[in-house]
Enzyme design. Structure first.
Site, PDB file in Angstrom:
ATOM      1  N   CYS A 236       0.819  -1.202   0.000  1.00 38.85           N
ATOM      2  CA  CYS A 236       0.000   0.000   0.000  1.00 38.85           C
ATOM      3  C   CYS A 236       0.859   1.262   0.000  1.00 38.85           C
ATOM      4  O   CYS A 236       1.047   1.916   1.024  1.00 38.85           O
ATOM      5  CB  CYS A 236      -0.962   0.029   1.184  1.00 38.85           C
ATOM      6  SG  CYS A 236      -2.235   1.305   0.967  1.00 38.85           S
ATOM      7  N   CYS A 415      -5.595   1.974  -4.945  1.00 36.16           N
ATOM      8  CA  CYS A 415      -5.178   2.621  -3.705  1.00 36.16           C
ATOM      9  C   CYS A 415      -6.165   3.735  -3.382  1.00 36.16           C
ATOM     10  O   CYS A 415      -6.119   4.797  -4.008  1.00 36.16           O
ATOM     11  CB  CYS A 415      -3.762   3.190  -3.855  1.00 36.16           C
ATOM     12  SG  CYS A 415      -3.142   3.943  -2.335  1.00 36.16           S
TER      13      CYS A 415
END
Length: 492
Positions: A236, A415
């Site tokens: 991430c 994301c």
């Protein structure tokens, strides 16, 4: 002289220093025992702790999901399919294939007691969720028909189709899926992880430290608030700056922003890897008066003087030492040690060497990979796991039937770039850096709808859909399917 009996700690108690050292050295077994004691600080529900006590009592024994377990460790066991890792990819794979192959044919090797939905930790750090909301007992998320071997794999032997666990068990397989995730290496930064025991140092990447983020914001008085991005691949890649934007809004809300100098130090030459979203983020930092330092890497934390040392990657002799009131650390990361140490399975960087489209190993056709531990050149996110799963499981079924894989992963990842307490930029793209969006709107714009998708919808979809394989990415339906075909999409 009277000798006093040494006081023994109560069962389940661990010092914070022990927890810090377990995390810092990537010791999964030690960390697992530490995490199991977190109920004292995060109020894990009693039912959840009952499951943990049962699993801890089982020790290294093979645990059946129907509640029974063997009374001694097995020296050797063979399975049709062995899944190494109980994260999102491992759970989904085990659920899919144990239902098809039946009991006794699928094993999951995973040492942890708790399965965490890690994307929630950004919200935990910002005070929007509680840590206990992000975790469930592993026994509840693993499928009932799969055998759970509650151990850590220490050796891979693909030439002999077996893995060896920490307690010496040899587990043989016909097919292997590696879903180990990624390893956090806090100890590669001088002064860590011990500095987490001191005020102002926090990290959303670990359940041990994520609650310190909100604590650091509450205790912030004045000075520098520093946020780092390491010089390694990370999971991430948006998370290091998500918490920065949340912190900015927290400080504004509590009348402290004019006393805070917020700075972002990233090893990358860009603020974000996809230009469409990077352009939008540059506007955000400009509007909020956040300083961005490109090509800088955190190499040391000095908690006694409350200083952080950053190296200029363009000029390695140039070191910047900066005082901090708050320091949010994103640790260096790598492929897990047992995998990295198996040269036959990994590429030159230590990640599982798979075909980036089929997810089959380039040398061993009975080995597949999914998620952060693989060499697939896309951003490492839960969304990527969701995108990969449909392709991987179909190709694995073909391999089990003696047919070559033909389904192709396009590199989809996502994301959700949370920019505060009510807005989010939903970045979706492929492995070549091209936007690959779900909605017929400009997703580079901050939106409240995308924030609620991230905060309120995705956790439910994860627990009730993705782990049980009910929610599938569009690529499951065929190579020609458009990415707007199914809703909700896999933007975890």
């Amino acid at each position: 002289m009277t000798l006093q009996k040494k006081r023994q700690p109560r069962a389940g108690q661990h010092s914070r220093r022990q927890a810090v050292r377990a995390q810092g050295r990537g010791d999964e077994e030690s960390l697992g025992s530490v995490i199991s004691s977190l109920a004292a600080t995060v109020r894990v529900p009693l039912k959840m702790m009952a499951h943990k006590r049962l699993l801890l009592a089982c020790g290294s024994r093979l645990v059946s999901q129907n509640g029974s377990f063997s009374t001694s460790a097995m020296a050797h066991k063979s399975y049709k399919l062995v899944v190494v890792g109980g994260g999102a990819g491992g759970c989904a794979t085990a659920a899919k294939f144990s239902s098809k192959l039946g009991a006794g044919n699928v094993a999951v090797i995973e040492p942890a007691d708790t399965h965490f939905y890690q994307p929630m930790w950004t919200l935990v750090g910002g005070g929007m969720k509680r840590l206990e909301e992000s975790g469930r007992p592993m026994s509840q998320v693993l499928p009932k028909k799969a055998d759970w071997i509650k151990q850590r794999v220490v050796t891979f032997d693909p030439h002999k189709n077996k893995v060896i666990t920490q307690d010496g068990q040899e587990i043989s397989y016909e097919f292997l899926v590696v879903a180990l995730g990624i390893q956090l290496n806090y100890n590669q930064i001088k002064g860590l992880p011990d500095a987490f025991e001191t005020p102002g140092v926090c990290s959303n990447y670990s359940p041990l430290y994520v609650t310190k983020t909100l604590e650091s914001l509450k205790n912030f008085k004045e000075g520098n608030a520093l946020f780092s991005f390491p010089n390694t691949p990370v999971k991430c890649a948006g998370a290091p700056q998500k918490i920065m934007y949340i912190s900015d809004q927290y400080l504004r809300k509590h009348g402290k922003r004019d006393k805070a100098n917020i700075q972002y130090f990233t090893s990358l030459p860009v603020i974000f890897g996809i230009k469409k979203y990077a352009d939008a983020l540059w506007e955000v930092v400009k509007e909020r008066k956040i300083t961005v330092n490109l090509r800088h890497n955190l190499i040391e934390v000095k908690p006694d003087s409350r200083e952080a040392v950053f190296q200029n990657l363009e000029n390695p002799d140039d070191l910047k030492t900066i005082k901090y009131e708050m320091l949010h650390v994103t640790p260096p990361m790598s492929s897990p040690d047992p995998l990295r140490q198996c040269a036959a399975l990994t590429n030159e960087t230590g990640y599982l060497n798979v075909n980036k489209h089929t997810l089959q190993h380039v040398t061993f056709p009975n080995v597949f990979g999914i998620g952060d531990c693989t060499s697939v050149p896309t951003s490492k996110t839960a969304a990527a796991v969701a995108g990969q799963f449909g392709v991987m499981q179909r190709n694995l079924r073909l391999a089990m039937g003696g047919t070559s894989p033909k389904h192709q992963y396009d590199g989809y990842t996502s994301c959700p770039l949370v920019t505060g307490y009510s807005k989010c930029i939903l970045a979706e793209f492929d492995m070549d850096g091209n936007p690959l969006e779900t909605f017929p709107i400009n997703q580079a714009k901050e939106r409240r709808t995308m924030f609620h998708l991230k905060k309120d919808m995705m956790p439910t979809m994860y627990w009730n859909g993705m782990l049980k394989t009910y929610v599938k990415s569009s690529c499951v339906y065929g190579e020609g399917a458009s990415h707007g075909t199914c809703f909700p999409h896999h933007c975890w």
